[in-house]
Design an enzyme around this catalytic site. Structure first.
Site, PDB file in Angstrom:
ATOM      1  N   THR A  64       0.886  -1.325  -0.054  1.00 31.36           N
ATOM      2  CA  THR A  64       0.127  -0.029  -0.053  1.00 31.36           C
ATOM      3  C   THR A  64       0.955   1.095  -0.082  1.00 31.36           C
ATOM      4  O   THR A  64       2.082   1.166   0.291  1.00 31.36           O
ATOM      5  CB  THR A  64      -1.022   0.006   1.121  1.00 31.36           C
ATOM      6  OG1 THR A  64      -1.900  -1.262   1.391  1.00 31.36           O
ATOM      7  CG2 THR A  64      -1.517   1.379   1.446  1.00 31.36           C
ATOM      8  N   ARG A 112     -12.998  -8.178  -3.081  1.00 30.65           N
ATOM      9  CA  ARG A 112     -12.438  -8.126  -1.605  1.00 30.65           C
ATOM     10  C   ARG A 112     -11.971  -6.617  -1.419  1.00 30.65           C
ATOM     11  O   ARG A 112     -11.318  -6.026  -2.164  1.00 30.65           O
ATOM     12  CB  ARG A 112     -11.300  -9.181  -1.575  1.00 30.65           C
ATOM     13  CG  ARG A 112     -10.470  -8.930  -0.137  1.00 30.65           C
ATOM     14  CD  ARG A 112      -9.118  -8.184  -0.117  1.00 30.65           C
ATOM     15  NE  ARG A 112      -8.547  -7.892   0.966  1.00 30.65           N
ATOM     16  CZ  ARG A 112      -7.500  -7.252   1.269  1.00 30.65           C
ATOM     17  NH1 ARG A 112      -7.210  -6.514   0.506  1.00 30.65           N
ATOM     18  NH2 ARG A 112      -6.837  -7.087   2.542  1.00 30.65           N
ATOM     19  N   VAL A 113     -12.207  -6.143  -0.262  1.00 32.99           N
ATOM     20  CA  VAL A 113     -11.959  -4.770   0.220  1.00 32.99           C
ATOM     21  C   VAL A 113     -10.916  -5.012   1.478  1.00 32.99           C
ATOM     22  O   VAL A 113     -11.492  -5.580   2.309  1.00 32.99           O
ATOM     23  CB  VAL A 113     -13.082  -3.878   0.320  1.00 32.99           C
ATOM     24  CG1 VAL A 113     -12.621  -2.577   0.759  1.00 32.99           C
ATOM     25  CG2 VAL A 113     -13.930  -3.771  -0.952  1.00 32.99           C
ATOM     26  N   ASP A 136      -8.333  -2.702   4.485  1.00 29.15           N
ATOM     27  CA  ASP A 136      -8.342  -1.655   5.226  1.00 29.15           C
ATOM     28  C   ASP A 136      -8.266  -0.326   4.709  1.00 29.15           C
ATOM     29  O   ASP A 136      -8.606   0.879   5.282  1.00 29.15           O
ATOM     30  CB  ASP A 136      -7.489  -1.935   6.345  1.00 29.15           C
ATOM     31  CG  ASP A 136      -5.758  -1.880   5.896  1.00 29.15           C
ATOM     32  OD1 ASP A 136      -5.708  -2.541   5.012  1.00 29.15           O
ATOM     33  OD2 ASP A 136      -5.177  -0.870   6.219  1.00 29.15           O
ATOM     34  N   THR A 169      -0.702  -0.061   6.791  1.00 28.43           N
ATOM     35  CA  THR A 169      -0.489  -0.880   5.741  1.00 28.43           C
ATOM     36  C   THR A 169      -0.181  -2.235   6.346  1.00 28.43           C
ATOM     37  O   THR A 169       0.075  -2.329   7.681  1.00 28.43           O
ATOM     38  CB  THR A 169       0.872  -0.531   5.001  1.00 28.43           C
ATOM     39  OG1 THR A 169       1.264  -1.594   4.082  1.00 28.43           O
ATOM     40  CG2 THR A 169       2.040   0.019   5.843  1.00 28.43           C
ATOM     41  N   GLY A 170      -0.444  -3.401   5.455  1.00 30.25           N
ATOM     42  CA  GLY A 170      -0.216  -4.741   6.092  1.00 30.25           C
ATOM     43  C   GLY A 170      -1.420  -5.518   5.534  1.00 30.25           C
ATOM     44  O   GLY A 170      -2.033  -5.190   4.855  1.00 30.25           O
TER      45      GLY A 170
HETATM   46  N1  ASP Z   1      -3.690  -3.336   3.679  1.00 29.57           N
HETATM   47  C1  ASP Z   1      -3.433  -3.505   2.046  1.00 29.57           C
HETATM   48  C2  ASP Z   1      -4.698  -4.335   1.848  1.00 29.57           C
HETATM   49  O1  ASP Z   1      -5.227  -5.015   2.724  1.00 29.57           O
HETATM   50  C3  ASP Z   1      -2.251  -4.089   1.891  1.00 29.57           C
HETATM   51  C4  ASP Z   1      -0.974  -3.698   2.289  1.00 29.57           C
HETATM   52  O2  ASP Z   1      -0.901  -2.760   2.967  1.00 29.57           O
HETATM   53  O3  ASP Z   1      -0.097  -4.409   2.165  1.00 29.57           O
HETATM   54  O4  ASP Z   1      -5.571  -3.997   0.855  1.00 29.57           O
END
Ligand code: ASP
Length: 304
Positions: free
Chosen positions: A169, A197-198, A200, A220-221
């Site tokens: 992200t 799919r959505v 955060d 992020t994550g």
């Molecule tokens: N948080 C983001 C998502 O789930 C992906 C990411 O930040 O790596 O879409």
């Protein structure tokens, strides 16, 4: 001159040694520097935190080495679907979009929702129609689908049990010279995610939150985990109601319910005094910050 600062991230993730090639790493460092400078220049000239975070995130969306805008991951069906959110801490106005295609800069679409819509959150085709009415730049699927994402998608669908893989992200938080905070977050989601799919990133209070009375945070994550913990709002609540310094608030949010909420988590934060936080539990978080006239800092690995 009042204090001003910007912090950005280009995704927190756990990587195996060798997974990030030196070439890509160099491109990402350069991209982080450019994006941070784009936002910083606006703050330096007395512009708003909202414009600064939008500019920083737009820069990373335009850069194919980040998973947002051009270079977004492909879903299981091999398509790009992008999510973004933006929030102005000075008035709690916000704009968010999810599952968007064709829109070159989803963060600019989220900003248009904030500025020009009576709603906060638009999704899918409705969001794209709104982008058209707003005169935002659109692009064909070829623009978004870079060689790397197509290759990774092909490898994924050839596996017997296609499990969602890489995720990333981009995000930014800023404090401007007028004392206002803002946040922006944008993503192509998780590679191989199910259509629709959505995560955060577009969800206010989860991927993004900003309020002038405490702080701004972008996450992020693993999106499912961040959603269930409402982590951006958790940071806000810890600063506002518990009086935690921003670094400790981000750390506490990352370890919130750590048994039930396991996964990669990264949070950047900034408080109303311009203190910054860049916390993560993975070995990688692409990140950069610059406080006032101080030298900029760019980093990728945990131990640098
Ligand atoms: N948080 C983001 C998502 O789930 C992906 C990411 O930040 O790596 O879409």
């Amino acid at each position: 001159m009042n204090k001003y600062a910007i912090v950005i991230h280009g995704g927190a993730v756990t990587m195996k040694p060798g997974q990030l090639t030196p070439e890509v790493e160099a491109h990402q460092r350069e991209g982080l520097h450019q994006a941070m400078q784009a936002g910083w220049a606006i703050l330096h000239q007395g512009g708003t935190a909202l414009d600064a975070v939008e500019a920083a995130v737009s820069s990373m969306e335009d850069n194919e080495h980040f998973n947002a805008g051009r270079g977004s991951s492909l879903n299981l069906q091999g398509e790009v679907q992008m999510d973004a959110s933006i929030m102005d801490g000075s008035n709690l106005k916000a704009g968010a979009v999810n599952s968007v295609t064709y829109v070159k800069n989803p963060i600019q679409l989220a900003r248009a929702v904030l500025d020009n819509s009576k709603h906060v959150y638009l999704s899918g085709e409705g969001a794209v129609e709104f982008a058209l009415r707003q005169g935002l730049d659109l692009a064909s699927p070829d623009y978004f689908e870079v060689e790397k994402s197509r290759k990774e998608w092909l490898e994924l669908v050839q596996q017997e049990q296609a499990e969602p893989q890489q995720h990333d992200t981009v995000g930014a938080v800023a404090l401007d010279q007028h004392g206002n905070l803002a946040v922006a977050t944008s993503t192509g989601g998780i590679e191989g995610q199910v259509k629709g799919r959505v995560g955060d990133s577009p969800a206010l209070g989860c991927g993004s939150y900003a309020s002038n009375d405490a702080c701004a945070a972008s996450c992020t994550g693993d999106g499912e985990v961040i959603l269930r913990g409402a982590l951006a709002h958790e940071v806000y609540a810890l600063v506002k109601y518990k009086g935690l310094p921003i670094v400790e608030a981000c750390r506490a949010a990352i370890s919130l319910h750590d048994e039930d909420l396991q996964g990669d988590k990264g949070i950047i934060g900034i408080d109303k005094e311009g203190n910054v936080a860049l916390e993560f539990n993975s070995n990688v978080m692409r990140r950069a910050y610059r406080i006032g006239e101080e030298e900029p800092v760019v980093a990728i690995w945990r131990d640098e």
